[in-house]
Design an enzyme around this catalytic site. Sequence first.
Site, PDB file in Angstrom:
ATOM      1  N   HIS B  56     -21.277 -35.901   2.062  1.00  0.00           N
ATOM      2  CA  HIS B  56     -21.187 -34.919   0.790  1.00  0.00           C
ATOM      3  C   HIS B  56     -22.242 -33.992   0.857  1.00  0.00           C
ATOM      4  O   HIS B  56     -22.475 -33.321   0.033  1.00  0.00           O
ATOM      5  CB  HIS B  56     -21.570 -35.873  -0.448  1.00  0.00           C
ATOM      6  CG  HIS B  56     -20.839 -36.844  -0.692  1.00  0.00           C
ATOM      7  ND1 HIS B  56     -19.356 -36.666  -0.822  1.00  0.00           N
ATOM      8  CD2 HIS B  56     -21.146 -38.229  -0.702  1.00  0.00           C
ATOM      9  CE1 HIS B  56     -18.843 -37.991  -1.023  1.00  0.00           C
ATOM     10  NE2 HIS B  56     -20.125 -38.937  -1.034  1.00  0.00           N
ATOM     11  N   HIS B 219     -14.333 -39.084  -3.378  1.00  0.00           N
ATOM     12  CA  HIS B 219     -13.754 -40.132  -2.169  1.00  0.00           C
ATOM     13  C   HIS B 219     -12.249 -40.316  -2.156  1.00  0.00           C
ATOM     14  O   HIS B 219     -11.880 -41.150  -1.419  1.00  0.00           O
ATOM     15  CB  HIS B 219     -14.562 -41.584  -2.372  1.00  0.00           C
ATOM     16  CG  HIS B 219     -16.051 -41.361  -2.419  1.00  0.00           C
ATOM     17  ND1 HIS B 219     -16.632 -41.592  -3.792  1.00  0.00           N
ATOM     18  CD2 HIS B 219     -17.143 -40.983  -1.619  1.00  0.00           C
ATOM     19  CE1 HIS B 219     -18.016 -41.203  -3.538  1.00  0.00           C
ATOM     20  NE2 HIS B 219     -18.292 -41.177  -2.351  1.00  0.00           N
TER      21      HIS B 219
END
Lengths: 200, 332
Positions: B56, B219
């Site tokens: 991320h 996700h």
Amino acid sequence: MGFASSDLAAAAERVARKAETVADELNVQDGKLGDGDLGITVSKGWREAASVDLPDDLGRAFLELSKAFQRVSPSSYGTLVATGLMAAAKATKGRKEAGWDEIGPILVQARDAMMARGKGELGQKSVLDMVDALAAAADGLDTPAPLLKAIDTAATECLDAFRDKPNGLGRARMFGEKSIGLDDPGMLAARRMIDGLLDR
Amino acid sequence: MKKILNNPADYVDEMLDGMIAAHPDIYAQPSPRVVSRAGGATQGKVGIVTGGGSGHLPIFTGYVGKGLLDAAAIGDVFASPSAEQMAESMRQAHGGAGVLRLYGNYGGDVMNFDMAGETVELEDDIASTTVLLADDVVSAPPEEAEKRRGVAGMVYAFKIAGAKAEEMADLETVTAVAQKTADACRSIGMALTPCTVPQAGKPTFELGENEMEMGMGIHGEPGIWRDALKQADAITDEMIERLTADMPLASGDHVSILVNSLGATPPEELYIMYRRAKARLEGAGVSIVSPLVGRYATSMEMTGATVTLCKLDDEMEALLKAPCHCAYWTVG
């Protein structure tokens, strides 16, 4: 007479040996209701726990066992086991020995801490129900042999009582009715750990 | 899988090695998967730690730096760090004034960070608090807002709480400001193409050639609808409308907005979205403060964007404008 850090180390060693031999069984059982890695979680966790040199302070010794699980098993089950061991660490902090009659109350504290951490309730067919049953069985017993016998019987009865209920917690919950008739993998793992304690 | 890597198993550790080697004045890695400020903890200052899965960047580790975070624990791609790593991040962040754990609301992360908090309390006498980001409006309805996932709103919480800690405020005060910021953030995402977790080797989801998914999580968690790709203005309008339906804004409100790329979406497209978002918000009489447009919270090579609104009071606005410095974001 109660138990000391050396008893804890010996128990961890017995449980680790057992965990190794039941890893495949637990993986298969977990695969029916989850991602099939519970045997790995349990065997890695106990192998690490058994490899640690435990300090004499019983609280610190439980903490080291907890940290061993934290280190190698970040899965939710590994964290729950670590949480239970942490509760025991808090209960025995600063002492070299604890009475066998403390096992029951320690299991109650472990159960409550695990329920809070896992955001689970009793009756959902999880390892929480198993710890609850063991706590009840250990209550009032102050010598090791009757204590072990009581938790052995309680573990079997707990599995029998929940087998035909659906899972209500964690990933297994998604399987709903399909989980009826299957042992909960987390409860079964606890059962096998007790087998290890009994050198079975 | 088409990725620039060596062994997929080394993806995270080699990434961290490189990041620290590139910015040795900002970051250090005192133990595996724990990133701290290069100079370590500041004595007397509340430490702020975060943690979560890799994949991320700049979240999580990237925001370690002055005016932001003190340390971060980093897991495998999209996986929680261990409680042990989180505990170590707290020790690294502790300057004697306690530690705030500030991170996204994901089950594994929460369990492990709570565990870590107990460990350092028992072992090191470190007092700590928790503030969870739960800003993704799609992930649960308002009545179950505490179940929402944390996404890009984290960036605002890092910045604003980080600035408060830098003022040497105490743990209770820093925690309150972080919670106020978390409560004032709302985010929504949309995706065009998936990303691939290196050790899995397969894309996290599939979308048709001309399809988009509104509301998708970082996700690849399922969103609200999946349909033909719409034009930028229509996409932006829907995102702003869903955010303001959840957190109504009034004329005169001060708001910061983050138009964030999930990784592969270029700044050009983010600016097309920002243009529309600004018009919509200002049309409603809302003042935009310190807008952010770029890659702040990604999912590796996922194509798509998130929009976050952070409703500011005077204190938060001043803290948002206070100096900070990390490899990805410098103010002042």
